[in-house]
Design an enzyme around this catalytic site. Structure first.
Site, PDB file in Angstrom:
ATOM      1  N   THR A  31       0.847  -1.202   0.000  1.00  0.00           N
ATOM      2  CA  THR A  31       0.000   0.000   0.000  1.00  0.00           C
ATOM      3  C   THR A  31       0.883   1.253   0.000  1.00  0.00           C
ATOM      4  O   THR A  31       0.586   2.234  -0.695  1.00  0.00           O
ATOM      5  CB  THR A  31      -0.954  -0.007   1.217  1.00  0.00           C
ATOM      6  OG1 THR A  31      -1.504  -1.319   1.358  1.00  0.00           O
ATOM      7  CG2 THR A  31      -2.082   0.993   1.044  1.00  0.00           C
ATOM      8  N   GLU A 103       8.964   0.630  12.100  1.00  0.00           N
ATOM      9  CA  GLU A 103       7.624   1.218  11.899  1.00  0.00           C
ATOM     10  C   GLU A 103       7.072   1.762  13.207  1.00  0.00           C
ATOM     11  O   GLU A 103       6.452   2.832  13.232  1.00  0.00           O
ATOM     12  CB  GLU A 103       6.671   0.159  11.326  1.00  0.00           C
ATOM     13  CG  GLU A 103       6.964  -0.138   9.869  1.00  0.00           C
ATOM     14  CD  GLU A 103       6.150  -1.276   9.289  1.00  0.00           C
ATOM     15  OE1 GLU A 103       6.044  -1.353   8.062  1.00  0.00           O
ATOM     16  OE2 GLU A 103       5.637  -2.103  10.059  1.00  0.00           O
TER      17      GLU A 103
END
Ligand code: 5RP
Length: 224
Positions: A31, A103
């Site tokens: 994505t 992340e």
């Protein structure tokens, strides 16, 4: 409209949040590839840090201005994908792409953390579809796996006989908890295991989730 088109729509909506002058955290995954392509096309004047070597390389290829992560204390915005997004809380499972440690650091450093995903990622309870990825220190990994198994996590070493090695030189156990009734207690229990360096349960970090469906509709979910 297929799943890729849904991901592209979510990415386009997230790009509308980007302003000149921002410091921007870039996630990892398929994505985010659409976010990177969009940044390459739109060319906002932003400085970025990446959550993985893969994103770093792709961002440089697209000519984005990249910062040394060590020099960045705070980011204006971080955009990332997710493997599961819990309805209401926006608690997440992340890390099927293997970049969970960076992340989480990047998401925590961001004033605003926005998730982009197609609607197959929305769940009522974390663990409905995805395992929880757990990044572990390679030394004594069997002891760490035994501690994970005691939690009922059914840990599976990613890559098996040819283990997957993270950008940080560590290993990942994918832990199947099935449906997680209490995400906070699972996260707390994982954090108590000494060999665990990071886990893919992101609690209360995302302020918004931009979710696109196959019919082209984009919804913005806010944390309840
Ligand atoms: C990588 C991640 C990704 O954000 C997550 O796996 C979603 O990826 P994709 O957009 O390819 O479905 O956590 O570590």
């Amino acid at each position: 409209m297929n799943q890729d088109a849904a991901k592209a729509s979510a990415a386009e909506a997230a790009l509308d949040l980007v302003r000149d002058g921002m410091k921007l955290g870039l996630g990892t995954g398929t994505t985010i590839e659409f976010v990177l392509q969009g940044l390459g096309r739109r060319r906002p004047r932003v400085a970025c840090i990446a959550t993985s070597a893969r994103t770093e390389a792709r961002a440089r290829e697209l000519g984005l201005d990249m910062l040394d992560p060590d020099e960045v204390v705070q980011l204006d915005l971080a955009i990332d994908g997710a493997d599961e997004v819990q309805r209401g809380t926006l608690h997440l499972i992340k890390g099927l792409g293997g970049a969970l440690l960076r992340e989480k650091i990047v998401a925590a450093a961001a004033e605003r953390f926005v998730v982009v995903a197609d609607d197959s990622k929305i769940v009522d309870h974390l663990g409905s579809h995805a395992p929880v990825p757990v990044e572990v220190f390679p030394l004594c990994r069997r002891a760490t796996a035994a501690a994970l198994a005691k939690l009922g996590a059914d840990p599976v070493l990613r890559g098996g006989a040819a283990p997957f090695v993270t950008d940080n030189g560590n290993l990942i156990y994918d832990c199947r908890f099935r449906s997680i009734a209490d995400a906070k207690s699972v996260a707390g229990a994982l954090e108590e295991i000494p060999g665990v360096l990071a886990h893919g349960v992101f609690l209360g970090m995302a302020q918004q989730a931009i979710i696109a469906s196959a019919d082209g509709k984009v919804r913005v979910l806010h944390r309840a």
